[in-house]
Design a protein around this motif. Structure first.
Motif, PDB file in Angstrom:
ATOM      1  N   ASN A 117       0.643  -1.235   0.123  1.00  0.00           N
ATOM      2  CA  ASN A 117       0.201  -0.282  -0.151  1.00  0.00           C
ATOM      3  C   ASN A 117       0.833   1.618   0.001  1.00  0.00           C
ATOM      4  OD1 ASN A 117      -2.658  -1.398  -0.041  1.00  0.00           O
ATOM      5  ND2 ASN A 117      -2.309  -1.112   2.367  1.00  0.00           N
ATOM      6  N   GLU A 118       1.648   1.096   0.731  1.00  0.00           N
ATOM      7  CA  GLU A 118       2.829   2.649   0.400  1.00  0.00           C
ATOM      8  C   GLU A 118       3.489   2.848  -0.484  1.00  0.00           C
ATOM      9  OE1 GLU A 118       2.578   4.369   2.794  1.00  0.00           O
ATOM     10  OE2 GLU A 118       0.671   3.979   3.829  1.00  0.00           O
ATOM     11  N   TRP A 119       4.704   1.297  -0.890  1.00  0.00           N
ATOM     12  CA  TRP A 119       5.708   2.037  -1.240  1.00  0.00           C
ATOM     13  C   TRP A 119       5.336   1.855  -3.236  1.00  0.00           C
ATOM     14  CZ3 TRP A 119       9.464  -2.271   1.501  1.00  0.00           C
ATOM     15  CH2 TRP A 119      10.470  -1.628   2.558  1.00  0.00           C
ATOM     16  N   ASP A 120       4.249   0.753  -3.508  1.00  0.00           N
ATOM     17  CA  ASP A 120       3.808   0.908  -4.560  1.00  0.00           C
ATOM     18  C   ASP A 120       3.638   1.703  -5.217  1.00  0.00           C
ATOM     19  OD1 ASP A 120       4.478  -2.377  -4.654  1.00  0.00           O
ATOM     20  OD2 ASP A 120       2.561  -3.061  -4.615  1.00  0.00           O
ATOM     21  N   PRO A 121       2.770   2.796  -5.088  1.00  0.00           N
ATOM     22  CA  PRO A 121       2.862   3.802  -5.160  1.00  0.00           C
ATOM     23  C   PRO A 121       3.783   4.475  -5.966  1.00  0.00           C
ATOM     24  CG  PRO A 121       0.830   3.778  -3.519  1.00  0.00           C
ATOM     25  CD  PRO A 121       2.215   2.391  -3.516  1.00  0.00           C
ATOM     26  N   TRP A 138       4.555   6.008  -9.669  1.00  0.00           N
ATOM     27  CA  TRP A 138       5.167   7.162  -9.356  1.00  0.00           C
ATOM     28  C   TRP A 138       5.972   6.833 -10.696  1.00  0.00           C
ATOM     29  CZ3 TRP A 138       9.359  10.139  -8.431  1.00  0.00           C
ATOM     30  CH2 TRP A 138       9.730  10.920  -8.129  1.00  0.00           C
ATOM     31  N   ALA A 139       7.236   6.529  -9.873  1.00  0.00           N
ATOM     32  CA  ALA A 139       8.885   6.879 -10.852  1.00  0.00           C
ATOM     33  C   ALA A 139       8.871   6.107 -12.145  1.00  0.00           C
ATOM     34  CB  ALA A 139       9.927   6.095  -9.723  1.00  0.00           C
ATOM     35  N   GLY A 148       9.769   6.962 -17.051  1.00  0.00           N
ATOM     36  CA  GLY A 148       9.058   5.920 -18.722  1.00  0.00           C
ATOM     37  C   GLY A 148      10.207   4.651 -18.481  1.00  0.00           C
ATOM     38  N   VAL A 149      10.361   3.563 -17.481  1.00  0.00           N
ATOM     39  CA  VAL A 149      11.011   2.873 -16.519  1.00  0.00           C
ATOM     40  C   VAL A 149      10.335   1.511 -16.395  1.00  0.00           C
ATOM     41  CG1 VAL A 149      12.892   4.292 -16.991  1.00  0.00           C
ATOM     42  CG2 VAL A 149      11.880   3.574 -14.671  1.00  0.00           C
ATOM     43  N   LYS A 150      10.505   0.877 -16.048  1.00  0.00           N
ATOM     44  CA  LYS A 150      10.074  -0.322 -15.095  1.00  0.00           C
ATOM     45  C   LYS A 150      11.407  -0.839 -14.557  1.00  0.00           C
ATOM     46  CE  LYS A 150       7.235  -3.926 -14.542  1.00  0.00           C
ATOM     47  NZ  LYS A 150       5.827  -3.464 -13.724  1.00  0.00           N
ATOM     48  N   ILE A 151      10.830  -0.668 -13.081  1.00  0.00           N
ATOM     49  CA  ILE A 151      10.865  -1.090 -12.112  1.00  0.00           C
ATOM     50  C   ILE A 151      10.828  -2.271 -11.073  1.00  0.00           C
ATOM     51  CG2 ILE A 151      12.546  -0.434  -9.241  1.00  0.00           C
ATOM     52  CD1 ILE A 151      11.588   2.532 -10.435  1.00  0.00           C
ATOM     53  N   GLY A 152      10.020  -2.063 -11.107  1.00  0.00           N
ATOM     54  CA  GLY A 152       9.000  -3.375 -10.019  1.00  0.00           C
ATOM     55  C   GLY A 152      10.009  -4.034  -8.704  1.00  0.00           C
ATOM     56  N   SER A 153       9.435  -4.887  -7.824  1.00  0.00           N
ATOM     57  CA  SER A 153      10.088  -5.129  -6.673  1.00  0.00           C
ATOM     58  C   SER A 153       9.896  -7.123  -7.180  1.00  0.00           C
ATOM     59  CB  SER A 153       8.482  -5.071  -5.638  1.00  0.00           C
ATOM     60  OG  SER A 153       7.614  -5.300  -5.824  1.00  0.00           O
ATOM     61  N   SER A 154      10.538  -7.333  -5.893  1.00  0.00           N
ATOM     62  CA  SER A 154      10.352  -9.109  -5.284  1.00  0.00           C
ATOM     63  C   SER A 154      11.007  -9.274  -3.770  1.00  0.00           C
ATOM     64  CB  SER A 154      11.886  -8.646  -6.482  1.00  0.00           C
ATOM     65  OG  SER A 154      12.765 -10.785  -6.186  1.00  0.00           O
ATOM     66  N   GLY A 161      11.844  10.790  -5.652  1.00  0.00           N
ATOM     67  CA  GLY A 161      10.607  10.585  -5.139  1.00  0.00           C
ATOM     68  C   GLY A 161      11.134  12.763  -4.947  1.00  0.00           C
ATOM     69  N   LEU A 162      11.905  12.317  -3.691  1.00  0.00           N
ATOM     70  CA  LEU A 162      12.074  13.892  -3.280  1.00  0.00           C
ATOM     71  C   LEU A 162      12.721  14.738  -3.376  1.00  0.00           C
ATOM     72  CD1 LEU A 162      12.491  15.347   0.089  1.00  0.00           C
ATOM     73  CD2 LEU A 162      14.746  13.758   0.358  1.00  0.00           C
ATOM     74  N   ILE A 163      13.412  14.857  -4.286  1.00  0.00           N
ATOM     75  CA  ILE A 163      14.714  15.979  -5.303  1.00  0.00           C
ATOM     76  C   ILE A 163      13.196  16.355  -6.877  1.00  0.00           C
ATOM     77  CG2 ILE A 163      16.029  16.073  -6.839  1.00  0.00           C
ATOM     78  CD1 ILE A 163      16.720  16.074  -4.055  1.00  0.00           C
ATOM     79  N   ASP A 164      12.402  15.850  -6.590  1.00  0.00           N
ATOM     80  CA  ASP A 164      11.039  15.658  -7.757  1.00  0.00           C
ATOM     81  C   ASP A 164       9.819  16.666  -7.101  1.00  0.00           C
ATOM     82  OD1 ASP A 164      12.972  15.292  -9.906  1.00  0.00           O
ATOM     83  OD2 ASP A 164      11.350  13.916 -10.089  1.00  0.00           O
ATOM     84  N   LEU A 165      10.420  16.537  -5.903  1.00  0.00           N
ATOM     85  CA  LEU A 165       8.887  16.682  -5.185  1.00  0.00           C
ATOM     86  C   LEU A 165       7.715  16.619  -4.708  1.00  0.00           C
ATOM     87  CD1 LEU A 165       9.610  21.507  -5.497  1.00  0.00           C
ATOM     88  CD2 LEU A 165      10.232  19.237  -3.659  1.00  0.00           C
TER      89      LEU A 165
END
Length: 248
Positions: A115-119, A123-124, A129-135, A181-185
């Motif tokens: 709930n907290e990290w996926d959004p 956004w990133a 325009g990239v794919k990051i994902g999680s595991s 996310g922080l640098i881009d405000l």
């Protein structure tokens, strides 16, 4: 500010303030010089930190000292790293990004991370325009080569001073995604720090908080993160003055 962009102790003391490497404190921009000279409090006495980044005066003072440290590091460059090395030092955190590593249990923490990290990851991915994902694997997610190329290219748009600040923030948050996310405000300092400590916060809520220890850790991390983020913005700032001729 002394002539030539050097930082002096006061208007009555013309000798420039030296950093640890005995070099004159020459700053990239006037705002970064004012920040290093006055800390987070400007000459007017008003805070120069973005609203909501720091709420405690003690944190503001701590953040100011970290900005001065970043100025010293950028001037002396004790590790003798160039721009490419600074970029790679920050980009390497993509492979071990905090919010890309997920647990499989307990279910409450699994849901909290989702709930907290996926959004933020979403956004990133849209922003760049990239794919990051999680595991959930101990090896972490497999970051596509194109993702790395795009983000490295983005980092290359910053000057070496700003990159020092970016690497500093990344090393505090242990996350390239949260730093972007922080640098881009997109995130505030408080949000970025909370997200970087999500599992620890979960454990504190479950087992209890050691007020004098855990609270200090959060405040210190917020001060460091705010200092680095502000340093990046001040070193990336540019301004121009146009003079209008009055028509007689």
């Amino acid at each position: 500010m002394a002539p030539g962009g050097l930082l002096s102790l006061s208007a009555r003391v013309p000798a420039p303030l030296d950093c640890p490497g005995n070099r004159g404190h020459g700053l990239q921009t006037e705002p970064s010089g004012s920040s290093a000279a006055c800390g987070p409090q400007g000459r007017s006495g008003k805070t120069v930190l973005p609203l909501g980044w720091l709420a405690c005066p003690l944190l503001s003072e701590a953040s100011g000292s970290w900005q001065t440290t970043l100025c010293n590091t950028s001037l002396d460059n004790p590790t003798q790293r160039g721009k490419d090395q600074l970029i790679q030092a920050a980009a390497k955190f993509l492979d071990t990004d905090t919010i890309c590593y997920r647990v499989e249990e307990p279910e409450t923490l699994v849901e909290l991370q989702r709930n907290e990290w996926d959004p933020v990851i979403g956004w990133a991915e849209r922003r760049y325009g990239v794919k990051i994902g999680s595991s959930t694997s101990i090896m972490g997610p497999s970051i596509p080569a194109r993702t790395r190329e795009v983000l490295v290219s983005h980092l290359a748009s910053y000057n070496t001073w700003a990159l020092q600040g970016i690497e500093f923030v990344v090393s505090q948050l242990k996350s390239m995604v949260l730093t972007l996310g922080l640098i881009d405000l997109h995130l505030t300092v408080e949000q970025a720090v909370l997200l970087s400590r999500l599992e620890e916060t979960f454990q504190i809520q479950k087992w209890g908080n050691v007020e004098w220890a855990h609270d200090y850790e959060v405040w210190d991390l917020q001060a460091r993160t705010a200092a680095g983020a502000l340093f990046v913005h001040l070193c990336s700032e540019s301004s121009a003055v146009k003079h209008k001729l009055l028509q007689g």
